[in-house]
Design a protein around this motif. Structure first.
Motif, mmCIF file in Angstrom:
data_model
loop_
_atom_site.group_PDB
_atom_site.id
_atom_site.type_symbol
_atom_site.label_atom_id
_atom_site.label_comp_id
_atom_site.label_asym_id
_atom_site.label_seq_id
_atom_site.Cartn_x
_atom_site.Cartn_y
_atom_site.Cartn_z
ATOM 1 N N LYS A 76 -12.459 5.438 4.321
ATOM 2 C CA LYS A 76 -11.967 6.757 4.745
ATOM 3 C C LYS A 76 -12.781 7.367 5.870
ATOM 4 O O LYS A 76 -12.347 8.344 6.490
ATOM 5 C CB LYS A 76 -11.927 7.687 3.537
ATOM 6 N N THR A 113 -4.284 4.942 8.759
ATOM 7 C CA THR A 113 -3.398 6.055 8.392
ATOM 8 C C THR A 113 -2.058 5.624 7.814
ATOM 9 O O THR A 113 -1.296 6.470 7.352
ATOM 10 C CB THR A 113 -3.138 6.942 9.622
ATOM 11 N N ASN A 114 -1.753 4.338 7.820
ATOM 12 C CA ASN A 114 -0.470 3.880 7.284
ATOM 13 C C ASN A 114 -0.592 2.430 6.816
ATOM 14 O O ASN A 114 -1.519 1.710 7.231
ATOM 15 C CB ASN A 114 0.645 4.031 8.325
ATOM 16 N N PRO A 115 0.317 1.967 5.954
ATOM 17 C CA PRO A 115 0.244 0.594 5.419
ATOM 18 C C PRO A 115 0.195 -0.501 6.473
ATOM 19 O O PRO A 115 -0.585 -1.453 6.317
ATOM 20 C CB PRO A 115 1.500 0.496 4.547
ATOM 21 N N PRO A 116 0.981 -0.445 7.569
ATOM 22 C CA PRO A 116 0.885 -1.513 8.571
ATOM 23 C C PRO A 116 -0.519 -1.642 9.170
ATOM 24 O O PRO A 116 -0.971 -2.759 9.462
ATOM 25 C CB PRO A 116 1.905 -1.088 9.635
ATOM 26 N N MET A 117 -1.226 -0.523 9.330
ATOM 27 C CA MET A 117 -2.582 -0.589 9.872
ATOM 28 C C MET A 117 -3.528 -1.274 8.882
ATOM 29 O O MET A 117 -4.395 -2.051 9.279
ATOM 30 C CB MET A 117 -3.093 0.819 10.184
ATOM 31 N N LYS A 136 -9.233 5.243 12.098
ATOM 32 C CA LYS A 136 -8.650 5.653 10.831
ATOM 33 C C LYS A 136 -7.471 4.767 10.438
ATOM 34 O O LYS A 136 -6.627 4.415 11.279
ATOM 35 C CB LYS A 136 -8.172 7.105 10.919
ATOM 36 N N TRP A 188 0.833 -1.195 0.000
ATOM 37 C CA TRP A 188 0.000 0.000 0.000
ATOM 38 C C TRP A 188 0.877 1.258 0.000
ATOM 39 O O TRP A 188 1.971 1.260 0.546
ATOM 40 C CB TRP A 188 -0.924 0.007 1.223
ATOM 41 N N LYS A 189 0.375 2.322 -0.593
ATOM 42 C CA LYS A 189 1.120 3.579 -0.669
ATOM 43 C C LYS A 189 1.188 4.241 0.701
ATOM 44 O O LYS A 189 0.243 4.199 1.481
ATOM 45 C CB LYS A 189 0.452 4.526 -1.675
ATOM 46 N N GLU A 190 2.321 4.877 0.966
ATOM 47 C CA GLU A 190 2.525 5.513 2.262
ATOM 48 C C GLU A 190 1.525 6.634 2.519
ATOM 49 O O GLU A 190 1.128 6.875 3.660
ATOM 50 C CB GLU A 190 3.959 6.059 2.358
ATOM 51 N N ASP A 191 1.119 7.338 1.461
ATOM 52 C CA ASP A 191 0.181 8.453 1.654
ATOM 53 C C ASP A 191 -1.274 8.002 1.689
ATOM 54 O O ASP A 191 -2.186 8.813 1.814
ATOM 55 C CB ASP A 191 0.365 9.515 0.572
ATOM 56 N N MET A 192 -1.517 6.698 1.591
ATOM 57 C CA MET A 192 -2.851 6.104 1.659
ATOM 58 C C MET A 192 -3.784 6.605 0.556
ATOM 59 O O MET A 192 -5.014 6.543 0.683
ATOM 60 C CB MET A 192 -3.498 6.368 3.024
#
Length: 360
Positions: free
Chosen positions: A302, A309-313, A307, A290-294
């Motif tokens: 969304k 907010t980052n790829p690990p989540m 939320k 996944w892209k870092e900027d989501m």
């Protein structure tokens, strides 16, 4: 399936356009009502029958294996193999129109070729023959079962049957007294890899094909997620948090470890073809990048309370999506679909390179 220019035919474009809509339906609630109204809720075998009836009415439309074979012969669909497990002897029963002999790979033939001047002892051969026979696929043809009139929905329901909730299904061959009980194919072959591998290796052994690519889409509940949950259970299992899937999951993890070791060792020893001829890709939904900027996060995710907010989540959210016949969360549904698209796109070049490389 493809036009002369390599594009999907109009029929297949229509199919894939409707596919997500069809698979996005709630199959659990209608199945529950179907079962209750027919007073079948107390018997998991009857639940499997209800599941078959519902799948048939929704989209399989009375299709039999005779219809499947007609479409396969006409080149309209690829060959179909549906995995189940026989509770009688623990072997894998594959519902398929592929002739039985084409599902049987002769391992000893390749082992004998590779050892060359070092013949195996009689005892070793006998042990290998008995154990290898237990791993070979059983087919309706081997059971003298007439596959043609069987409804496709029944085989699909059998492959999904996991007691005590659903199934197994029970049947017997006309003229015989023995009853067969077939359930979840994942008990004997969770990804369907072995039944495909047997067909592929047989074809290579018979020089019917020159190379084989097997792609496994694995959306099963990650074993590590259960480990993380147990790490925070101070009292272990209770009546309310007991995870029944953990037991077969432990056995599956060990079986997968042995399977990987077996295939790697057999390839290194020259028994099985090397990666120029056989390639296996396992695509897992939790491996999507996944892209870092989501910016690639689905719109349905969304406005979630928690939320992403980052790829690990996102990966953690995907890992906790359970295998069900209905996902209530639109975010979960869209995350799984987006992850699948990412995985296919990410492996495209690797697949093309394998198919285009010259063979000796």
């Amino acid at each position: 399936m493809l036009t002369a220019s390599g594009e999907l035919s109009a029929e297949y474009q229509t199919f894939f356009a409707k596919y997500k809509e069809t698979m996005n339906q709630d199959y659990e609630k209608p199945l529950l009502w179907h079962n209750l109204l027919r007073l079948r809720w107390a018997n998991p075998a009857w639940t499997a029958k209800s599941l078959a009836e519902y799948l048939n009415s929704q989209f399989l439309k009375d299709m039999t294996f005779e219809n499947v074979r007609e479409r396969e012969s006409g080149g309209q669909i690829p060959r179909l193999l549906i995995n189940t497990t026989l509770y009688n002897d623990g072997r894998r029963l594959v519902f398929t129109t592929v002739p039985h002999e084409q599902t049987q790979y002769d391992l000893l033939k390749d082992v004998s070729r590779s050892v060359g001047a070092h013949p195996l002892s009689k005892e070793s051969v006998e042990v290998m023959e008995v154990n290898w026979a237990s791993l070979q696929s059983v087919t309706p043809q081997a059971l003298n079962l007439n596959l043609c009139p069987l409804p496709l929905a029944g085989a699909v329901a059998a492959s999904m049957s996991f007691p005590p909730v659903v199934g197994p299904i029970t049947f017997k061959v006309e003229g015989e007294e023995k009853y067969w009980h077939a359930g979840d194919g994942g008990l004997s072959d969770n990804m369907g890899l072995e039944s495909l591998a047997m067909v592929a290796l047989h074809a290579l052994q018979q020089k019917a094909v020159r190379r084989v690519l097997i792609i496994a889409f694995d959306s099963s509940f990650p074993f590590a997620v259960g480990s993380d949950r147990l790490d925070h259970f101070p009292e272990g299992f209770t009546l309310f948090n007991y995870d029944i899937s953990r037991i077969p999951g432990i056995m599956e993890e060990r079986a997968l470890a042995y399977r990987r070791l077996y295939f790697r060792t057999m390839t290194a020893q020259g028994v099985l073809p090397d990666e120029r001829r056989v390639k296996f890709l396992q695509l897992r939904h939790i491996d999507a990048v996944w892209k870092e900027d989501m910016s690639d996060l689905p719109d349905s995710c969304k406005n979630e309370e928690v939320k992403l907010t980052n790829p690990p989540m996102v990966t953690k959210r995907l890992a906790n999506v359970v295998t069900r016949l209905w996902l209530k969360s639109a975010c979960d549904r869209d995350l799984v679909a987006t992850a699948a698209a990412k995985l296919v796109e990410g492996k495209k070049n690797e697949i093309q390179k394998f198919l285009q490389q010259p063979l000796p």
